[in-house]
Design an enzyme around this catalytic site. Structure first.
Site, PDB file in Angstrom:
ATOM      1  N   GLY A 228       0.827  -1.197   0.000  1.00  0.00           N
ATOM      2  CA  GLY A 228       0.000   0.000   0.000  1.00  0.00           C
ATOM      3  C   GLY A 228       0.860   1.244   0.000  1.00  0.00           C
ATOM      4  O   GLY A 228       2.038   1.220  -0.384  1.00  0.00           O
ATOM      5  N   SER A 229       0.286   2.335   0.460  1.00  0.00           N
ATOM      6  CA  SER A 229       0.983   3.614   0.427  1.00  0.00           C
ATOM      7  C   SER A 229       2.083   3.665   1.480  1.00  0.00           C
ATOM      8  O   SER A 229       2.047   2.957   2.492  1.00  0.00           O
ATOM      9  CB  SER A 229      -0.012   4.757   0.666  1.00  0.00           C
ATOM     10  OG  SER A 229      -0.452   4.760   2.014  1.00  0.00           O
ATOM     11  N   ALA A 232       0.638   4.760   4.948  1.00  0.00           N
ATOM     12  CA  ALA A 232       0.013   3.663   5.692  1.00  0.00           C
ATOM     13  C   ALA A 232       1.073   2.674   6.174  1.00  0.00           C
ATOM     14  O   ALA A 232       0.970   2.127   7.277  1.00  0.00           O
ATOM     15  CB  ALA A 232      -1.013   2.951   4.817  1.00  0.00           C
ATOM     16  N   GLY A 233       2.115   2.473   5.364  1.00  0.00           N
ATOM     17  CA  GLY A 233       3.183   1.572   5.768  1.00  0.00           C
ATOM     18  C   GLY A 233       3.909   2.059   7.014  1.00  0.00           C
ATOM     19  O   GLY A 233       4.261   1.266   7.896  1.00  0.00           O
ATOM     20  N   GLU A 250       5.675  -3.535   0.871  1.00  0.00           N
ATOM     21  CA  GLU A 250       5.858  -3.099  -0.513  1.00  0.00           C
ATOM     22  C   GLU A 250       5.046  -1.823  -0.644  1.00  0.00           C
ATOM     23  O   GLU A 250       3.815  -1.846  -0.599  1.00  0.00           O
ATOM     24  CB  GLU A 250       5.382  -4.181  -1.490  1.00  0.00           C
ATOM     25  CG  GLU A 250       5.874  -3.958  -2.912  1.00  0.00           C
ATOM     26  CD  GLU A 250       4.873  -3.242  -3.773  1.00  0.00           C
ATOM     27  OE1 GLU A 250       5.024  -2.004  -3.945  1.00  0.00           O
ATOM     28  OE2 GLU A 250       3.950  -3.882  -4.272  1.00  0.00           O
ATOM     29  N   CYS A 284       2.182   1.139  -8.416  1.00  0.00           N
ATOM     30  CA  CYS A 284       3.308   1.589  -7.594  1.00  0.00           C
ATOM     31  C   CYS A 284       4.606   1.602  -8.383  1.00  0.00           C
ATOM     32  O   CYS A 284       5.533   2.339  -8.048  1.00  0.00           O
ATOM     33  CB  CYS A 284       3.442   0.712  -6.355  1.00  0.00           C
ATOM     34  SG  CYS A 284       3.599  -1.050  -6.733  1.00  0.00           S
TER      35      CYS A 284
END
Length: 477
Positions: A228-229, A232-233, A250, A284
């Site tokens: 994800g973003s 958020a990571g 990732e 991404c």
């Protein structure tokens, strides 16, 4: 319409403990694609309890690796037979053109077979010599209960890139789907059970952010696998770090494609159609910064704009459509906001710009946009837009191009276009990014995939992907 009234917990359908329902609507015309219950915190507790019991007391972690591989090989056969059906459903959910989802669904068999090959050659238990009074047995054992959290842009690819190595390692898994694509993952659960996966090993549901955080911090979960973003990571990493919980990420990208002097311009333009704009730009690994020598900048931009401007924008279910809508109105507003930012920063609009595409008056659409004469300090060159918007940046020397490409908080993907392979490789070796193509070559599914810097921690694909789902045990004998 595809609808479910029950959750998929531990390999069977059970009544939800919450009351919220997720409606999945087409971003093209707003039609209802289907409904599914949203998991509550109580549902998460139930799923973790089942997964914990299946790992601690069930047969799956103790099953011989070859038997696990046989079950997952059967899954690949079942999936391949229905790949076209799955591609259509995903297109209805997230607006990705059917040409993209169809190709990706077909490639998932290759991705999964690469994991199976890696597992068949994996050193699950080996003897290591050199100890003073004997040997050591080096065992790779399943890590435990895995929470896999995936995004909406390529949902089956994101799911299987985590499910396969985790299951091959003998872990039990809870797969948390994005609400935007809450339907397609349900079908994965059914296929895994048909393939012979034991009950309790796999749960699949969609949930909001608050419930997802409850899953992340649940004491019964041993490992987080997140795509994800970057924002958020960071949040998930902080939560996992407090518990010393295993985690891999990732995350986002702002990848650069360097067009070197002498590169075949026609081949570059054709390659960037997919590398920069594939999946409506919602990727991404998109090559969203294109670096071109200054004296070729204007001619290159004109050629790229002519090709991208000729592509069809419209109904994603029509096979000749290249650009569908963004996944949601919220995402459309985000991308449109960046187009406005680029204009305010002084970049040249070579294609696209604000507003809806010509002839379209509904859906979450933006104009495919090319910004020219971009500086690397502009926000549109530094922040991940995640839409069909790219920047073309001029450079004077190859050293400057490398410096510009590396001047980013991200390092996920990228490309080099050159007149010959050795010249391209020499530049590729200087770039600080995890995955690179020279003249558009695909790295395949045996080599590891992942990012430098803020683009992630850890790698996926092949044996390196399996490594993230095992614990290492040494026994002296």
């Amino acid at each position: 319409m595809t609808s479910y009234e029950q959750l998929f917990i531990g390999g069977q359908r059970v009544a939800p403990l919450g009351t919220e329902i997720i409606e999945v609507r087409s971003p093209y015309d707003g039609s209802l694609t289907g409904t599914v219950p949203a998991a509550s915190k109580a549902d998460v507790d139930a799923a973790v309890k089942v997964a914990r019991a299946a790992f601690d007391n069930g047969p799956w972690p103790k099953t011989e690796p070859a038997q696990r591989q046989a079950i997952l090989s059967r899954f690949v056969e079942l999936y391949s037979a229905r790949a076209e059906e799955f591609a259509t459903l995903i297109t209805k959910e997230n607006g990705a053109p059917i040409g993209f989802t169809g190709v990706l669904s077909g490639m998932l068999a290759m991705q999964s077979q690469a994991y199976l090959k890696a597992a068949s050659e994996y050193p699950w238990e080996v003897r290591v010599s050199g100890a003073a009074h004997g040997e050591a047995i080096w065992r790779r054992e399943p890590l435990g209960v895995v929470a896999a959290i995936i995004p909406w842009n390529a949902p089956h690819q994101s799911a299987l890139v985590k499910l396969f190595p985790a299951l091959l390692a003998g872990c039990t898994v809870i797969l948390k789907l994005a609400p935007e694509t809450a339907l397609d993952g349900q079908l994965l659960g059914e296929l895994f059970m048909e393939a012979g996966l034991p009950k309790g090993v796999l749960s699949i549901f969609a949930a909001d952010r608050d419930v997802s955080e409850h899953l992340v911090v649940h004491p019964g979960v041993d490992k987080i696998a997140f795509t994800g973003s970057t924002g958020a990571g960071r949040r998930i990493a902080s939560l996992a770090g407090e518990q010393l919980k295993r985690a891999s990420f990732e995350l986002g990208g702002k990848s650069a494609a360097i067009v070197l002097p002498g590169a075949d311009e026609d081949a570059v333009v054709a390659g960037l159609q997919y590398a920069s704009f594939g999946n409506n730009g919602q990727s991404c690994v998109a090559h969203s910064r294109v670096l071109v020598q200054r004296d070729r900048h204007d001619a290159f931009v004109a050629a790229l704009a002519a090709r991208i401007g000729s592509l069809k924008v419209g109904n994603p279910l029509e096979p000749d459509t290249f650009f569908g809508p963004q996944v949601s109105e919220r995402q459309r507003e985000r991308v449109a906001g960046y187009i406005d930012i680029g204009i305010s920063e002084g970049a040249t609009v070579a294609l696209g710009g604000p507003g809806m595409p010509d002839g379209i008056n509904h859906g979450a659409f933006v104009r495919p946009t090319i910004f020219a004469n971009v500086r690397n300090d502009m926000r549109i060159a530094r922040e991940e837009i995640f839409g069909p918007v790219i920047c073309v940046l001029p450079y004077d020397t190859v050293d400057e191009a490398v410096q510009i490409a590396n001047d980013s908080e991200y390092g996920l993907s990228g490309g080099v276009w050159a007149a010959d392979e050795e010249t391209g490789l020499a530049v590729a070796r200087r770039l600080r990014t995890g995955t690179l193509s020279v003249n558009g070559a695909f790295t395949g599914f045996d080599a590891p995939f992942g990012g430098y810097k803020n683009s992630g921690i850890g790698r996926e694909f092949g044996a390196e992907g399996i490594n993230h789902y095992v614990e290492h045990k040494s026994i002296g004998v």
